[in-house]
Design an enzyme around this catalytic site. Structure first.
Site, PDB file in Angstrom:
ATOM      1  CG  ASP A 143     -19.434  -1.863 -14.934  1.00 28.37           C
ATOM      2  OD1 ASP A 143     -20.375  -2.265 -14.169  1.00 28.37           O
ATOM      3  OD2 ASP A 143     -19.092  -0.742 -15.262  1.00 28.37           O
ATOM      4  CD  GLU A 196     -22.579   2.075 -11.564  1.00 27.79           C
ATOM      5  OE1 GLU A 196     -22.618   3.060 -10.951  1.00 27.79           O
ATOM      6  OE2 GLU A 196     -21.562   1.335 -11.205  1.00 27.79           O
ATOM      7  CD  GLU A 197     -18.182   0.614 -10.824  1.00 25.24           C
ATOM      8  OE1 GLU A 197     -17.679   1.777 -10.465  1.00 25.24           O
ATOM      9  OE2 GLU A 197     -18.409  -0.466  -9.935  1.00 25.24           O
TER      10      GLU A 197
END
Length: 415
Positions: free
Chosen positions: A84, A142-143
């Site tokens: 992402d 992930e962010e």
């Protein structure tokens, strides 16, 4: 004596198709996608994995990709790349800059996907040199800290071969060509907290008839700066950041509420709980002192776990990287205050190694102020999440080589 894993890794990556990898990277960089919207990125990765011979599944945990290559008896190794991008407007001036307004690969995940793709192709082409099973994961979100948990909940370790070891890496600022390994703690925990200050709104000409939440929020923000300096022991690392404060609609209106968003970075559960308690106490105290009509609303939101490398796994990975790149390229910077959701892929206690690949272009690093002071230089060059973050493409081949050699260190290889 160089190990078989290092020798084979160097052989399998001797003729990497670097121009093609650069084109793939530039395409990913031009078309960044936010968390859980990585449809184009996932499709591009899946296509490359299928062509390389991997049994590939899309849509795992939302937009996740899993590629499996079974190659006889032997250990199972999982390699992971996050996919992402971030809500950042790019300012690099690169000819392949993002074409999506307000979205940018400002953390290097496009580089991670490219590294994983190159490693997948090299290991598949060289399958005569090793045996075992590879599980390659393109992880979403992930962010936001959601992706790893979503993939595990969607049966990552039940629907696909359960790995004996997990490996992942991350682009980082620093002179290109270094590999940062830390046995044990390498990344910190992260906790988001939202505070709502309830006031009593009114006209700006009659503040005496109101309870101003803006002033109260300002006092809270100021007082919160003492939490780390006065309530956390000097031996413990912690960071408290107020990332957002919002209130009001017009110049002459005292609003009825103000909102504060903050983030904690900690390296132990005890420090985390102490800081959360301090935030609650400070907010409640300032609101009481201001005469707010209601106690503040405090919500502890998303969080990331600490990233703690398995010591033996990490030493083994660092050792093969030292053989491949030279001992002088390996450093131990100690734990960083950044955070990752990668450890959630280790559900059930799977050992893992997570490391950094420095990626600052030589011209940027060499002209940065600070001389021999590494920390001053690091503070001066664009880092992850900066709109100017632009990794050097010279790291493409080495980043593939780190994953290939890391995998071979745990797969079965000939002597």
């Amino acid at each position: 004596m160089t190990s078989a894993a290092a020798r084979i890794a160097l052989d399998l990556t001797a003729d990497l198709p670097v121009p093609a990898l650069e084109d793939f990277y530039r395409d990913l960089h031009r078309h960044p996608e936010l968390s859980l919207r990585e449809h184009r990125t996932a499709a591009a990765l899946a296509e490359r994995l299928r062509k390389a011979g991997y049994d590939t599944t899309e849509g795992v945990g939302g937009t996740g990709v899993v590629g499996v290559l079974r190659n006889g008896d032997g250990p199972t190794v999982l390699l992971r790349a996050d996919m992402d991008a971030l809500p950042v407007a790019e300012r690099t001036g690169l000819p392949y800059a993002s074409v999506t307004d307000g979205v940018m690969h400002a953390c290097g995940h496009d580089l991670h996907v490219t590294w994983l793709t190159g490693a997948a192709e090299a290991l598949a082409a060289g399958r005569d040199a090793w045996s075992g099973t590879l599980v390659l994961v393109g992880q979403p979100a992930e962010e936001t800290g959601e992706g790893a948990a979503r993939m595990v909940a969607d049966g990552l370790h039940e629907r696909f071969p359960r790995p004996g070891v997990l490996l992942a890496q991350h682009a980082a600022p620093g002179p290109a060509g270094l590999y940062a390994h830390s046995p044990g703690l390498i990344m910190s925990a992260s906790t988001d907290i939202d505070i709502v200050v309830h006031g009593r709104g009114g006209h700006g000409s009659r503040p005496e008839a109101t309870v101003d939440p803006v002033v109260t929020a300002a006092y809270i923000v100021t007082r919160l700066q003492t939490v780390v300096s006065r309530e956390v022991a000097a031996r413990d690392s912690a960071v408290l950041t107020v990332g957002r404060i919002e209130a009001g609609t017009r110049h002459n209106i005292i609003p009825s509420e103000a909102r504060i968003s903050l983030n904690l970075r900690t390296q132990s559960p005890q420090v985390r709980e102490r800081m959360i308690a301090a935030v609650r106490r400070v907010a409640a105290g300032e609101c009481a002192a201001a005469g707010c009509p209601a106690e503040p609303g405090i919500t502890v939101g998303s969080d990331f776990p600490v990233t703690v490398n398995d010591a033996d796994t990490e030493r083994r990975t660092a050792a093969v990287h030292g053989e491949v790149f030279g001992a002088g390229t390996i450093l131990d910077p100690g734990p960083a205050m950044g955070s990752e959701d990668f450890p959630r892929l280790a559900a059930g206690g799977i050992p893992y190694s997570y490391w950094f690949v420095t990626s600052t272009p030589a011209d940027v690093w060499n002209t940065a102020p600070g001389g021999d002071d590494l920390m001053t230089r690091l503070a001066a060059v664009p880092s992850n999440h900066s709109p100017h973050f632009a990794p050097d493409l010279c790291t493409l081949a080495p980043g593939v080589r780190t994953l290939v050699s890391g995998a071979l260190a745990f797969l079965s290889v000939g002597g």
